[in-house]
Design a protein around this motif. Structure first.
Motif, PDB file in Angstrom:
ATOM      1  N   GLU A   1       0.832  -1.210   0.000  1.00 24.79           N
ATOM      2  CA  GLU A   1       0.000   0.000   0.000  1.00 24.79           C
ATOM      3  C   GLU A   1       0.861   1.253   0.000  1.00 24.79           C
ATOM      4  OE1 GLU A   1      -2.451  -0.533   3.447  1.00 24.79           O
ATOM      5  OE2 GLU A   1      -3.709  -2.044   2.468  1.00 24.79           O
ATOM      6  N   GLU A   2       1.941   1.247   0.778  1.00 22.86           N
ATOM      7  CA  GLU A   2       2.816   2.415   0.850  1.00 22.86           C
ATOM      8  C   GLU A   2       3.586   2.610  -0.450  1.00 22.86           C
ATOM      9  OE1 GLU A   2       2.776   4.746   3.405  1.00 22.86           O
ATOM     10  OE2 GLU A   2       1.022   3.517   3.854  1.00 22.86           O
ATOM     11  N   VAL A   3       3.988   1.546  -1.109  1.00 24.03           N
ATOM     12  CA  VAL A   3       4.661   1.663  -2.409  1.00 24.03           C
ATOM     13  C   VAL A   3       3.707   2.277  -3.427  1.00 24.03           C
ATOM     14  CG1 VAL A   3       5.586   0.332  -4.354  1.00 24.03           C
ATOM     15  CG2 VAL A   3       6.342  -0.175  -2.026  1.00 24.03           C
ATOM     16  N   LEU A   4       2.453   1.829  -3.418  1.00 23.38           N
ATOM     17  CA  LEU A   4       1.467   2.402  -4.332  1.00 23.38           C
ATOM     18  C   LEU A   4       1.269   3.892  -4.077  1.00 23.38           C
ATOM     19  CD1 LEU A   4      -1.203  -0.452  -4.476  1.00 23.38           C
ATOM     20  CD2 LEU A   4       0.407   0.237  -6.270  1.00 23.38           C
ATOM     21  N   LYS A   5       1.238   4.301  -2.816  1.00 24.04           N
ATOM     22  CA  LYS A   5       1.117   5.727  -2.490  1.00 24.04           C
ATOM     23  C   LYS A   5       2.251   6.518  -3.128  1.00 24.04           C
ATOM     24  CE  LYS A   5      -1.037   5.655   2.080  1.00 24.04           C
ATOM     25  NZ  LYS A   5      -0.786   5.994   3.499  1.00 24.04           N
ATOM     26  N   VAL A   6       3.475   6.027  -2.960  1.00 24.38           N
ATOM     27  CA  VAL A   6       4.642   6.734  -3.495  1.00 24.38           C
ATOM     28  C   VAL A   6       4.570   6.790  -5.020  1.00 24.38           C
ATOM     29  CG1 VAL A   6       7.157   6.658  -3.738  1.00 24.38           C
ATOM     30  CG2 VAL A   6       6.094   6.220  -1.514  1.00 24.38           C
ATOM     31  N   LEU A   7       4.170   5.707  -5.652  1.00 26.11           N
ATOM     32  CA  LEU A   7       4.062   5.687  -7.108  1.00 26.11           C
ATOM     33  C   LEU A   7       2.989   6.648  -7.602  1.00 26.11           C
ATOM     34  CD1 LEU A   7       4.491   1.869  -7.821  1.00 26.11           C
ATOM     35  CD2 LEU A   7       6.156   3.707  -8.200  1.00 26.11           C
ATOM     36  N   GLU A   8       1.999   6.939  -6.757  1.00 27.75           N
ATOM     37  CA  GLU A   8       0.943   7.891  -7.099  1.00 27.75           C
ATOM     38  C   GLU A   8       1.328   9.325  -6.730  1.00 27.75           C
ATOM     39  OE1 GLU A   8      -2.366   6.307  -4.923  1.00 27.75           O
ATOM     40  OE2 GLU A   8      -2.759   4.745  -6.406  1.00 27.75           O
ATOM     41  N   GLY A   9       2.540   9.509  -6.228  1.00 26.35           N
ATOM     42  CA  GLY A   9       3.009  10.833  -5.865  1.00 26.35           C
ATOM     43  C   GLY A   9       2.580  11.289  -4.480  1.00 26.35           C
ATOM     44  N   LYS A  10       2.047  10.374  -3.693  1.00 28.27           N
ATOM     45  CA  LYS A  10       1.607  10.701  -2.337  1.00 28.27           C
ATOM     46  C   LYS A  10       2.723  10.415  -1.341  1.00 28.27           C
ATOM     47  CE  LYS A  10      -3.142   9.477  -3.515  1.00 28.27           C
ATOM     48  NZ  LYS A  10      -4.198   8.499  -3.298  1.00 28.27           N
ATOM     49  N   LYS A  11       2.560  10.945  -0.141  1.00 24.66           N
ATOM     50  CA  LYS A  11       3.565  10.756   0.910  1.00 24.66           C
ATOM     51  C   LYS A  11       3.323   9.425   1.644  1.00 24.66           C
ATOM     52  CE  LYS A  11       5.315  12.971   5.056  1.00 24.66           C
ATOM     53  NZ  LYS A  11       5.196  14.106   5.962  1.00 24.66           N
ATOM     54  N   SER A  12       4.384   8.666   1.820  1.00 25.02           N
ATOM     55  CA  SER A  12       4.317   7.416   2.575  1.00 25.02           C
ATOM     56  C   SER A  12       4.452   7.686   4.056  1.00 25.02           C
ATOM     57  CB  SER A  12       5.442   6.478   2.134  1.00 25.02           C
ATOM     58  OG  SER A  12       5.528   5.357   3.004  1.00 25.02           O
ATOM     59  N   MET A  13       3.708   6.934   4.856  1.00 23.79           N
ATOM     60  CA  MET A  13       3.838   7.084   6.312  1.00 23.79           C
ATOM     61  C   MET A  13       5.084   6.372   6.840  1.00 23.79           C
ATOM     62  SD  MET A  13       1.049   4.583   8.004  1.00 23.79           S
ATOM     63  CE  MET A  13       1.301   2.828   8.073  1.00 23.79           C
ATOM     64  N   LEU A  14       5.775   5.644   5.985  1.00 26.60           N
ATOM     65  CA  LEU A  14       6.932   4.871   6.390  1.00 26.60           C
ATOM     66  C   LEU A  14       8.254   5.617   6.215  1.00 26.60           C
ATOM     67  CD1 LEU A  14       5.919   1.376   4.950  1.00 26.60           C
ATOM     68  CD2 LEU A  14       5.560   2.267   7.261  1.00 26.60           C
ATOM     69  N   VAL A  15       8.213   6.862   5.742  1.00 27.06           N
ATOM     70  CA  VAL A  15       9.433   7.627   5.517  1.00 27.06           C
ATOM     71  C   VAL A  15      10.078   7.964   6.857  1.00 27.06           C
ATOM     72  CG1 VAL A  15      10.381   9.789   4.642  1.00 27.06           C
ATOM     73  CG2 VAL A  15       8.640   8.583   3.345  1.00 27.06           C
ATOM     74  N   VAL A  16      11.340   7.641   6.997  1.00 25.87           N
ATOM     75  CA  VAL A  16      12.065   7.958   8.223  1.00 25.87           C
ATOM     76  C   VAL A  16      13.144   9.017   8.010  1.00 25.87           C
ATOM     77  CG1 VAL A  16      11.648   5.738   9.326  1.00 25.87           C
ATOM     78  CG2 VAL A  16      13.660   6.027   7.885  1.00 25.87           C
ATOM     79  N   ASN A  17      13.433   9.326   6.766  1.00 24.82           N
ATOM     80  CA  ASN A  17      14.458  10.337   6.457  1.00 24.82           C
ATOM     81  C   ASN A  17      13.853  11.402   5.535  1.00 24.82           C
ATOM     82  OD1 ASN A  17      14.174   8.681   4.274  1.00 24.82           O
ATOM     83  ND2 ASN A  17      16.353   8.563   3.817  1.00 24.82           N
ATOM     84  N   GLU A  18      12.764  11.993   5.990  1.00 26.75           N
ATOM     85  CA  GLU A  18      12.015  12.931   5.164  1.00 26.75           C
ATOM     86  C   GLU A  18      12.853  14.086   4.637  1.00 26.75           C
ATOM     87  OE1 GLU A  18       7.752  15.244   5.265  1.00 26.75           O
ATOM     88  OE2 GLU A  18       8.444  14.205   7.031  1.00 26.75           O
ATOM     89  N   GLU A  19      13.823  14.544   5.409  1.00 23.06           N
ATOM     90  CA  GLU A  19      14.641  15.667   4.955  1.00 23.06           C
ATOM     91  C   GLU A  19      15.471  15.322   3.735  1.00 23.06           C
ATOM     92  OE1 GLU A  19      16.937  13.193   7.810  1.00 23.06           O
ATOM     93  OE2 GLU A  19      14.982  14.109   7.933  1.00 23.06           O
ATOM     94  N   GLU A  20      15.636  14.048   3.425  1.00 16.20           N
ATOM     95  CA  GLU A  20      16.437  13.634   2.269  1.00 16.20           C
ATOM     96  C   GLU A  20      15.569  13.330   1.059  1.00 16.20           C
ATOM     97  OE1 GLU A  20      19.075  10.459   3.303  1.00 16.20           O
ATOM     98  OE2 GLU A  20      19.680  11.420   5.155  1.00 16.20           O
ATOM     99  N   THR A  21      14.246  13.337   1.210  1.00 20.17           N
ATOM    100  CA  THR A  21      13.376  12.966   0.084  1.00 20.17           C
ATOM    101  C   THR A  21      12.920  14.184  -0.678  1.00 20.17           C
ATOM    102  OG1 THR A  21      11.402  12.984   1.500  1.00 20.17           O
ATOM    103  CG2 THR A  21      12.548  10.878   1.198  1.00 20.17           C
TER     104      THR A  21
END
Length: 56
Positions: free
Chosen positions: A36-56
């Motif tokens: 589900e999180e991979v699909l979010k990212v592929l749709e351009g949405k933010k994943s809740m699993l990101v732990v290094n947001e400052e690098e994305t």
């Protein structure tokens, strides 16, 4: 845990490894969550699993 940790030498303490994530059910839930999180990212949405947001 270091080999000299004080808890390892206490007679009133029982230590065991955490294995709750090793059941078939938990592995299936994890697989669905990740998909589900991979699909979010592929749709351009933010994943809740990101732990290094400052690098994305």
């Amino acid at each position: 845990m270091p080999a000299d940790h004080p808890l390892l030498h206490r007679k009133n303490v029982i230590l065991s490894p955490h294995i709750a994530g090793l059941t078939k059910e938990s592995q299936a839930r994890i697989a669905c969550l990740v998909a589900e999180e991979v699909l979010k990212v592929l749709e351009g949405k933010k994943s809740m699993l990101v732990v290094n947001e400052e690098e994305t």
